[in-house]
Scaffold this motif. Structure first.
Motif, PDB file in Angstrom:
ATOM      1  N   THR A 119      71.370  30.170  60.099  1.00 59.08           N
ATOM      2  CA  THR A 119      71.673  29.569  58.712  1.00 59.08           C
ATOM      3  C   THR A 119      72.065  30.803  57.887  1.00 59.08           C
ATOM      4  O   THR A 119      71.480  30.621  57.123  1.00 59.08           O
ATOM      5  N   GLU A 120      70.619  31.662  58.190  1.00 57.61           N
ATOM      6  CA  GLU A 120      70.625  32.477  57.205  1.00 57.61           C
ATOM      7  C   GLU A 120      71.206  33.787  56.857  1.00 57.61           C
ATOM      8  O   GLU A 120      71.712  34.236  55.885  1.00 57.61           O
ATOM      9  N   GLU A 121      72.370  33.291  58.308  1.00 58.06           N
ATOM     10  CA  GLU A 121      73.845  34.285  57.364  1.00 58.06           C
ATOM     11  C   GLU A 121      74.744  33.721  57.079  1.00 58.06           C
ATOM     12  O   GLU A 121      75.416  33.805  55.662  1.00 58.06           O
ATOM     13  N   ILE A 122      74.996  32.366  57.259  1.00 55.32           N
ATOM     14  CA  ILE A 122      75.448  31.496  56.543  1.00 55.32           C
ATOM     15  C   ILE A 122      75.511  31.567  54.988  1.00 55.32           C
ATOM     16  O   ILE A 122      75.644  31.528  53.671  1.00 55.32           O
ATOM     17  N   GLU A 123      73.630  31.489  54.854  1.00 54.81           N
ATOM     18  CA  GLU A 123      72.920  31.069  52.728  1.00 54.81           C
ATOM     19  C   GLU A 123      73.938  33.115  52.652  1.00 54.81           C
ATOM     20  O   GLU A 123      74.175  32.954  51.278  1.00 54.81           O
ATOM     21  N   GLU A 124      73.574  33.501  53.194  1.00 54.95           N
ATOM     22  CA  GLU A 124      73.845  35.288  52.866  1.00 54.95           C
ATOM     23  C   GLU A 124      75.172  34.565  52.019  1.00 54.95           C
ATOM     24  O   GLU A 124      75.557  35.363  51.172  1.00 54.95           O
ATOM     25  N   LEU A 125      76.046  34.769  52.837  1.00 51.57           N
ATOM     26  CA  LEU A 125      77.331  34.455  52.753  1.00 51.57           C
ATOM     27  C   LEU A 125      77.458  33.347  50.929  1.00 51.57           C
ATOM     28  O   LEU A 125      78.427  33.978  50.133  1.00 51.57           O
ATOM     29  N   LEU A 126      76.892  32.208  51.615  1.00 46.96           N
ATOM     30  CA  LEU A 126      76.698  31.386  49.495  1.00 46.96           C
ATOM     31  C   LEU A 126      76.503  32.182  48.617  1.00 46.96           C
ATOM     32  O   LEU A 126      77.035  32.233  47.686  1.00 46.96           O
ATOM     33  N   LYS A 127      75.247  33.080  49.397  1.00 45.61           N
ATOM     34  CA  LYS A 127      75.111  33.403  48.212  1.00 45.61           C
ATOM     35  C   LYS A 127      75.970  34.771  47.088  1.00 45.61           C
ATOM     36  O   LYS A 127      75.550  34.684  46.313  1.00 45.61           O
ATOM     37  N   LYS A 128      76.520  35.299  47.545  1.00 47.38           N
ATOM     38  CA  LYS A 128      77.414  35.742  47.139  1.00 47.38           C
ATOM     39  C   LYS A 128      78.874  35.849  46.576  1.00 47.38           C
ATOM     40  O   LYS A 128      79.721  36.499  46.030  1.00 47.38           O
ATOM     41  N   ASP A 129      79.431  34.397  47.027  1.00 51.82           N
ATOM     42  CA  ASP A 129      79.992  33.348  45.832  1.00 51.82           C
ATOM     43  C   ASP A 129      79.841  32.493  45.358  1.00 51.82           C
ATOM     44  O   ASP A 129      79.428  31.236  45.716  1.00 51.82           O
ATOM     45  N   PRO A 130      79.541  32.292  44.222  1.00 55.60           N
ATOM     46  CA  PRO A 130      78.915  31.381  43.433  1.00 55.60           C
ATOM     47  C   PRO A 130      79.957  30.028  43.235  1.00 55.60           C
ATOM     48  O   PRO A 130      79.266  28.797  43.173  1.00 55.60           O
ATOM     49  N   THR A 131      81.229  30.355  43.931  1.00 56.64           N
ATOM     50  CA  THR A 131      81.969  29.352  43.772  1.00 56.64           C
ATOM     51  C   THR A 131      82.057  28.469  45.444  1.00 56.64           C
ATOM     52  O   THR A 131      81.945  27.238  45.129  1.00 56.64           O
ATOM     53  N   LEU A 132      82.191  29.603  46.339  1.00 51.91           N
ATOM     54  CA  LEU A 132      81.492  27.884  47.480  1.00 51.91           C
ATOM     55  C   LEU A 132      80.036  28.142  47.569  1.00 51.91           C
ATOM     56  O   LEU A 132      79.774  26.761  47.811  1.00 51.91           O
ATOM     57  N   SER A 133      79.400  28.681  47.291  1.00 58.90           N
ATOM     58  CA  SER A 133      77.683  27.846  46.880  1.00 58.90           C
ATOM     59  C   SER A 133      78.098  26.169  46.038  1.00 58.90           C
ATOM     60  O   SER A 133      77.301  25.584  45.856  1.00 58.90           O
ATOM     61  N   PHE A 134      78.887  26.884  44.508  1.00 55.15           N
ATOM     62  CA  PHE A 134      78.764  25.541  43.506  1.00 55.15           C
ATOM     63  C   PHE A 134      79.248  24.666  43.929  1.00 55.15           C
ATOM     64  O   PHE A 134      79.348  23.072  44.276  1.00 55.15           O
ATOM     65  N   ASN A 135      80.204  25.127  45.037  1.00 57.14           N
ATOM     66  CA  ASN A 135      81.134  23.574  45.543  1.00 57.14           C
ATOM     67  C   ASN A 135      80.798  22.971  46.589  1.00 57.14           C
ATOM     68  O   ASN A 135      80.656  21.981  46.947  1.00 57.14           O
ATOM     69  N   LEU A 136      79.657  23.685  47.376  1.00 54.65           N
ATOM     70  CA  LEU A 136      78.776  22.746  48.612  1.00 54.65           C
ATOM     71  C   LEU A 136      77.826  21.480  47.920  1.00 54.65           C
ATOM     72  O   LEU A 136      77.461  21.138  48.661  1.00 54.65           O
ATOM     73  N   LEU A 137      76.771  22.376  47.138  1.00 55.53           N
ATOM     74  CA  LEU A 137      75.920  21.619  46.672  1.00 55.53           C
ATOM     75  C   LEU A 137      76.578  20.777  45.497  1.00 55.53           C
ATOM     76  O   LEU A 137      75.790  19.284  46.043  1.00 55.53           O
ATOM     77  N   ARG A 138      77.224  21.362  45.256  1.00 53.51           N
ATOM     78  CA  ARG A 138      77.879  19.317  44.742  1.00 53.51           C
ATOM     79  C   ARG A 138      78.736  18.596  45.826  1.00 53.51           C
ATOM     80  O   ARG A 138      78.623  17.343  45.736  1.00 53.51           O
ATOM     81  N   PHE A 139      79.495  18.811  46.444  1.00 53.23           N
ATOM     82  CA  PHE A 139      79.614  18.616  47.640  1.00 53.23           C
ATOM     83  C   PHE A 139      78.487  17.165  48.209  1.00 53.23           C
ATOM     84  O   PHE A 139      78.994  16.485  48.325  1.00 53.23           O
TER      85      PHE A 139
END
Length: 425
Positions: free
Chosen positions: A239-259
């Motif tokens: 989970t920590e590794e995936i979270e790090e990737l999400l942290k580096k790309d605002p578009t990816l994290s924004f889409n995930l939270l919205r979904f």
């Protein structure tokens, strides 16, 4: 089923081939009092309007991830046209079935009875998962008798038969199924009154409303970043590794939270942290989501400078707040920083940009009103970018942070963001 390419009342403000716009048309299904029971959705994001398994998946994905399910359909039932291929699609695992009706087409005219009966296990599996199925009037033919018990809705196309045959078809549906009858493509008062007199209580068609086009400005991650996410999931990364990737790309994290916070996902509580989103979704569903996101993404993504600045802001706010706030608040500070350029990414006011993603009020207060516990950190972060020494000194003093502390954190944030960018090469 009502799949004709009807022209909406209002022309789209943006050309359909704009890769930053998701275009979805909805047509209401109403009761006899004209109260909306649900909406049938149509994909309007491509000029061809091709109806395929891929377009079915993209329509559901866009409805949940981009247009914002609440704004699009509220709490109403959603009707989605499907191909038989898409009925077995993994994308259906991503949505909550309670409010989704899957519209099932008949098979080709030369289909054998064996072909027809072979569909039953798929229908049964969908029903066991909670989906409701809708069929058109072909269901009432003797060759489709085995499908009748699967129907929650039978949609009768008023343009496909003469009005004098309506009574026979309604009685067949009522006597051979437990399904609700929907009169679709209703275009005259005579058609409505006749079907209503026969006991039909749900209606759809131009006589009530034409399809209305709904558009949403989107931000989509680069394909390279999505592929990174898919690879992490396939490797069963932590989970920590995936979270790090999400942290580096605002578009990816924004889409995930919205979904994950859309009504179609069916959660009763709001998810506001990236780590929680990954844990709730699980690796299997995260893989499905990323795969669908890949099919709707583009090669370029947003301008790299915008994403890079947002990542630096997020990391800087996380580091600065760690000096003064509890750990969970530092996580929220990161979100404030990384989402502080959403208005630029979506080319719309910040308040509008945040409508489709669930965030704690403290984050919204900072981003929209420049108030609350995170506002001073955001002001300081912006001051670090501006080169305005007076603004920098004022913001740092407000938080009682020394120039050394802020400069060290800023250098750390820039280095961290650079290291993330290097990993993409």
């Amino acid at each position: 089923m009502d799949t004709s390419d009807n022209t909406p009342d209002q022309a789209p403000a943006t050309a359909p081939d704009d890769t930053n716009v998701a275009c979805i048309a909805r047509q209401p299904i109403v009761d006899e009092k004209r109260d909306v029971y649900g909406y049938e959705l149509f994909d309007r994001s491509t000029a061809a309007h091709a109806h395929t398994a891929a377009s079915d998946a993209a329509l559901l994905f866009n409805a949940l991830s981009y247009a914002g399910a609440e704004a699009l359909v509220g709490k109403k039932t959603v009707f989605i046209n499907c191909t038989h291929e898409s009925l077995s699609g993994a994308h259906l695992e991503l949505i909550h079935p309670d409010r989704v009706v899957l519209e099932v087409p008949p098979l080709a005219a030369d289909a054998s009875q064996q072909d027809i009966d072979a569909c039953l296990p798929v229908f049964e599996a969908l029903r066991q998962r909670g989906f409701r199925l809708a069929f058109d009037q072909n269901l009432l033919r003797s060759s489709y008798a085995s499908w009748m018990s699967m129907a929650s809705f039978v949609k009768l196309d008023m343009q496909a038969f003469a009005l004098e045959h309506a009574e026979k078809l309604v009685k067949l549906a009522q006597s051979h199924t437990r399904a609700q009858v929907v009169a679709e493509k209703v275009e005259t008062a005579e058609q409505f009154e006749r079907m209503h007199a026969l006991g039909v209580r749900l209606f759809q068609g131009f006589w009530f409303a034409q399809p209305q086009q709904v558009q949403a400005r989107t931000i989509r991650p680069t394909q390279a970043t999505i592929i990174q996410l898919i690879n992490l999931v396939r490797q069963q990364a932590s989970t920590e590794e995936i979270e790090e990737l999400l942290k580096k790309d605002p578009t990816l994290s924004f889409n995930l939270l919205r979904f994950i916070n859309s009504s179609g996902f069916g959660l009763s509580c709001e998810i506001t942290s990236f780590r929680h989103a990954v844990m709730i979704l699980g690796l299997k569903k995260l893989f499905r989501w990323a795969a669908l996101l890949l099919t709707t993404s583009r090669v370029g993504g947003m301008p790299p400078a915008v994403g890079q600045t947002a990542v630096v802001r997020g990391r800087l706010m996380e580091l600065l707040s760690a000096e003064l706030l509890p750990p969970e608040e530092s996580d929220h500070a990161f979100v404030v920083g990384v989402f502080s350029l959403l208005d630029v990414m979506l080319n719309q006011p910040m308040a509008k940009a945040l409508e489709s993603v669930a965030l704690p009020q403290s984050i919204v207060d900072a981003l929209v009103h420049n108030q609350g516990v995170f506002a001073p950190f955001l002001e300081l972060t912006r001051a670090c970018e501006s080169g305005d020494e007076l603004a920098f000194a004022r913001a740092a003093n407000a938080l009682q942070l020394s120039n050394h502390q802020v400069n060290w954190a800023h250098l750390q944030a820039l280095s961290w963001a650079d290291s993330l960018a290097t990993e993409d090469l």
